[in-house]
Motif scaffolding. Structure first.
Motif, mmCIF file in Angstrom:
data_model
loop_
_atom_site.group_PDB
_atom_site.id
_atom_site.type_symbol
_atom_site.label_atom_id
_atom_site.label_comp_id
_atom_site.label_asym_id
_atom_site.label_seq_id
_atom_site.Cartn_x
_atom_site.Cartn_y
_atom_site.Cartn_z
ATOM 1 N N ALA A 1 -25.701 -26.719 -3.020
ATOM 2 C CA ALA A 1 -25.674 -25.621 -2.052
ATOM 3 C C ALA A 1 -26.735 -24.580 -2.381
ATOM 4 C CB ALA A 1 -24.291 -24.981 -2.026
ATOM 5 N N GLN A 2 -26.849 -24.239 -3.644
ATOM 6 C CA GLN A 2 -27.854 -23.263 -4.042
ATOM 7 C C GLN A 2 -29.264 -23.810 -3.847
ATOM 8 O OE1 GLN A 2 -26.817 -21.912 -7.995
ATOM 9 N NE2 GLN A 2 -24.891 -21.004 -7.304
ATOM 10 N N ALA A 3 -29.425 -25.129 -4.015
ATOM 11 C CA ALA A 3 -30.725 -25.742 -3.757
ATOM 12 C C ALA A 3 -31.109 -25.615 -2.286
ATOM 13 C CB ALA A 3 -30.698 -27.208 -4.176
ATOM 14 N N CYS A 4 -30.129 -25.745 -1.400
ATOM 15 C CA CYS A 4 -30.414 -25.571 0.034
ATOM 16 C C CYS A 4 -30.999 -24.189 0.306
ATOM 17 C CB CYS A 4 -29.136 -25.754 0.847
ATOM 18 S SG CYS A 4 -28.442 -27.413 0.843
ATOM 19 N N ILE A 5 -30.386 -23.172 -0.283
ATOM 20 C CA ILE A 5 -30.873 -21.806 -0.090
ATOM 21 C C ILE A 5 -32.257 -21.643 -0.707
ATOM 22 C CG2 ILE A 5 -30.423 -19.369 -0.561
ATOM 23 C CD1 ILE A 5 -28.407 -20.627 1.398
ATOM 24 N N ALA A 6 -32.434 -22.173 -1.920
ATOM 25 C CA ALA A 6 -33.734 -22.062 -2.587
ATOM 26 C C ALA A 6 -34.833 -22.763 -1.796
ATOM 27 C CB ALA A 6 -33.647 -22.641 -3.995
ATOM 28 N N CYS A 7 -34.455 -23.797 -1.043
ATOM 29 C CA CYS A 7 -35.434 -24.523 -0.229
ATOM 30 C C CYS A 7 -35.682 -23.864 1.116
ATOM 31 C CB CYS A 7 -34.976 -25.964 -0.025
ATOM 32 S SG CYS A 7 -35.094 -26.990 -1.527
ATOM 33 N N GLY A 8 -35.016 -22.748 1.380
ATOM 34 C CA GLY A 8 -35.323 -21.989 2.586
ATOM 35 C C GLY A 8 -34.243 -21.897 3.629
ATOM 36 N N ALA A 9 -33.069 -22.485 3.382
ATOM 37 C CA ALA A 9 -31.981 -22.369 4.349
ATOM 38 C C ALA A 9 -31.416 -20.949 4.342
ATOM 39 C CB ALA A 9 -30.867 -23.367 4.035
ATOM 40 N N ASP A 10 -30.885 -20.532 5.480
ATOM 41 C CA ASP A 10 -30.298 -19.201 5.605
ATOM 42 C C ASP A 10 -28.805 -19.189 5.335
ATOM 43 O OD1 ASP A 10 -32.655 -17.602 6.638
ATOM 44 O OD2 ASP A 10 -32.584 -19.205 8.131
ATOM 45 N N ALA A 11 -28.156 -20.337 5.457
ATOM 46 C CA ALA A 11 -26.715 -20.430 5.209
ATOM 47 C C ALA A 11 -26.361 -21.885 4.965
ATOM 48 C CB ALA A 11 -25.916 -19.886 6.396
ATOM 49 N N VAL A 12 -25.286 -22.099 4.199
ATOM 50 C CA VAL A 12 -24.776 -23.437 3.918
ATOM 51 C C VAL A 12 -23.314 -23.483 4.340
ATOM 52 C CG1 VAL A 12 -24.259 -25.147 2.128
ATOM 53 C CG2 VAL A 12 -26.367 -23.802 2.002
ATOM 54 N N ILE A 13 -22.954 -24.530 5.068
ATOM 55 C CA ILE A 13 -21.566 -24.757 5.443
ATOM 56 C C ILE A 13 -21.174 -26.148 4.934
ATOM 57 C CG2 ILE A 13 -21.622 -23.211 7.412
ATOM 58 C CD1 ILE A 13 -22.036 -25.601 9.245
ATOM 59 N N SER A 14 -19.914 -26.312 4.560
ATOM 60 C CA SER A 14 -19.485 -27.564 3.928
ATOM 61 C C SER A 14 -18.136 -28.006 4.480
ATOM 62 C CB SER A 14 -19.380 -27.387 2.408
ATOM 63 O OG SER A 14 -20.515 -26.742 1.876
ATOM 64 N N HIS A 15 -17.886 -29.309 4.348
ATOM 65 C CA HIS A 15 -16.633 -29.900 4.814
ATOM 66 C C HIS A 15 -16.413 -31.203 4.076
ATOM 67 C CE1 HIS A 15 -20.025 -31.229 7.224
ATOM 68 N NE2 HIS A 15 -20.036 -30.060 7.835
ATOM 69 N N HIS A 16 -15.284 -31.828 4.289
ATOM 70 C CA HIS A 16 -14.875 -33.118 3.728
ATOM 71 C C HIS A 16 -13.552 -33.030 2.986
ATOM 72 C CE1 HIS A 16 -14.664 -36.984 1.788
ATOM 73 N NE2 HIS A 16 -14.806 -36.475 0.582
ATOM 74 N N ALA A 17 -13.253 -31.918 2.292
ATOM 75 C CA ALA A 17 -12.101 -31.875 1.394
ATOM 76 C C ALA A 17 -10.760 -31.784 2.122
ATOM 77 C CB ALA A 17 -12.227 -30.697 0.429
ATOM 78 N N HIS A 18 -10.776 -31.457 3.427
ATOM 79 C CA HIS A 18 -9.555 -31.300 4.222
ATOM 80 C C HIS A 18 -8.663 -30.170 3.702
ATOM 81 C CE1 HIS A 18 -10.626 -34.667 6.685
ATOM 82 N NE2 HIS A 18 -10.685 -35.468 5.639
ATOM 83 N N ILE A 19 -9.284 -29.217 3.055
ATOM 84 C CA ILE A 19 -8.622 -27.993 2.612
ATOM 85 C C ILE A 19 -9.734 -26.990 2.353
ATOM 86 C CG2 ILE A 19 -8.628 -28.715 0.172
ATOM 87 C CD1 ILE A 19 -5.899 -27.318 -0.133
ATOM 88 N N VAL A 20 -9.506 -25.720 2.694
ATOM 89 C CA VAL A 20 -10.594 -24.751 2.567
ATOM 90 C C VAL A 20 -10.916 -24.470 1.105
ATOM 91 C CG1 VAL A 20 -10.116 -23.666 4.795
ATOM 92 C CG2 VAL A 20 -9.074 -22.728 2.715
ATOM 93 N N ARG A 21 -12.162 -24.066 0.874
ATOM 94 C CA ARG A 21 -12.647 -23.749 -0.458
ATOM 95 C C ARG A 21 -13.259 -22.345 -0.453
ATOM 96 N NH1 ARG A 21 -13.054 -28.929 -2.804
ATOM 97 N NH2 ARG A 21 -10.888 -29.564 -2.820
#
Length: 370
Positions: A219-239
């Motif tokens: 996730a931090q790599a996404c930001i370092a590469c220029g993304a403005d926000a990261v969203i995630s899913h898969h766990a079927h429960i919030v994190r």
């Protein structure tokens, strides 16, 4: 260009049941209130009965339920997950064809890797949003390649070097993943994106609070590469939620709307029936009996819609809209008392995961804890 726009972000969508409009109606007002709304389409919507070998295959959802997703207020969908290829190339093709017909922007799956990696775009009030979608957790046989249908992915390093699967122990993020992120974010900017959101399918399912080390790293790599926000899913429960370089990271949006009979222990499909029983032992939980269409960890009733506010200048801000999941699995906007409980729950799991403590205000806005 309007000074600011609001983007609602939602986790997994699995709508196997009839009357999809009903199941989505409890959260639709918050989606329609936003300038744009993004969700993650977990399964193909197709008439195909093909089954991908190597993982427990999800059944294809009714094609007509995609119209209900659009009508609920969704504008963009990420597709790169561990089940989108479960009905093969035909399932992906039918899903994408219907999304195109409905005018729903999408990314993360296609008939080849180039199509799967291509960003989706949507605009609101002069702001152009790009969405990129990647599967981090396998199964690798579902990943797209040149001339092979599947989903977009970020390669991960596993503890024993074995192929990435939903049960593999992922230990790190290789340079090849960083190269993909850098290239794709740059390409989205070149195509005129004012703001870039990266959607990651990652994490350990059915487990409260825990955020694995690789999840923060990617996730931090996404930001370092220029993304403005990261969203995630898969766990079927919030994190938990954190900020990196001033940009928001939602480590798990949980279930956006999951109503399915495919997780029932009482069904004819042998592999799905066996998994429905085995996952409870693997992850140490027992679903509440009333949640027949959403038999997840009991804490999964604490849900939310993420909210990102993008401005002409400066990083986006973040907030949550608390959501309660009522039996048998229908998400609804939480009342005042439940909303307070859910805000405190998200603060607690953020701290329990070892993330920097946050404070969520009564209006849902998120900041660093005092």
């Amino acid at each position: 260009m309007q000074d600011a726009i609001t983007v609602a972000v939602v986790g997994d969508l699995v709508l196997d049941e009839p009357d999809a409009d009903y199941w989505l109606a409890g959260i639709a007002p918050a989606l329609r209130e936003a300038d744009l709304a993004i969700g993650h389409l977990e399964v193909p919507h197709t008439a195909s009965t093909a089954e991908l070998e190597g993982d427990v295959p999800a059944p294809g959802a009714p094609i007509e339920n995609l119209a209900a997703i659009r009508d609920a207020g969704f504008d963009m969908l990420s597709l790169a997950g561990n089940h989108i290829a479960d009905c093969g190339a035909e399932g992906i093709a039918e899903t994408i064809g219907e999304l195109d017909r409905l005018g729903l922007a999408h990314c993360g799956a296609g008939q080849g890797l180039a199509q799967a990696r291509a960003p989706a775009f949507a605009s609101a009030h002069g702001h152009r949003i790009a969405l990129l979608s990647y599967n981090c957790i396998g199964p690798q046989m579902a990943w797209a390649a040149e001339g092979k249908a599947g989903c977009s992915y970020l390669p991960m390093t596993t503890a024993d070097g074995a192929p990435v699967t939903p049960l593999a122990e992922i230990t790190g993020v290789p340079q090849s993943a960083l190269d993909i992120l850098s290239s794709d974010v740059a390409a989205a900017r070149e195509e005129g994106a004012d703001h870039v959101i990266v959607a990651l399918h990652k994490g350990i399912v059915h487990t409260p609070a825990h955020v694995a080390a690789y999840e923060r790293e990617v996730a931090q790599a996404c930001i370092a590469c220029g993304a403005d926000a990261v969203i995630s899913h898969h766990a079927h429960i919030v994190r938990g939620i954190e900020f990196h370089m001033g940009r928001p990271v939602f480590h798990g949006l949980g279930n956006g709307c999951v109503v399915t009979s495919a997780l029932s222990p009482d069904q004819d499909h042998e592999a799905r029936r066996e998994w429905a029983n085995r996952r409870k032992a693997l992850f140490g939980f027992e679903p509440a009996p009333a949640y027949t269409l959403a038999p997840f960890h009991p804490e999964a009733v604490n849900a939310f819609i993420g909210k990102l506010v993008f401005r002409k200048d400066g990083p986006p801000t973040a907030a949550i809209v608390p959501v309660h999941v009522e039996a048998p699995g229908r998400p609804v906007l939480a009342d005042k008392e439940r909303a307070q409980e859910i805000r405190r729950y998200v603060e607690t799991i953020t701290a329990d995961a070892g993330l920097p403590p946050i404070m969520i205000c009564a209006d849902g806005s998120i900041g660093a804890a005092a």
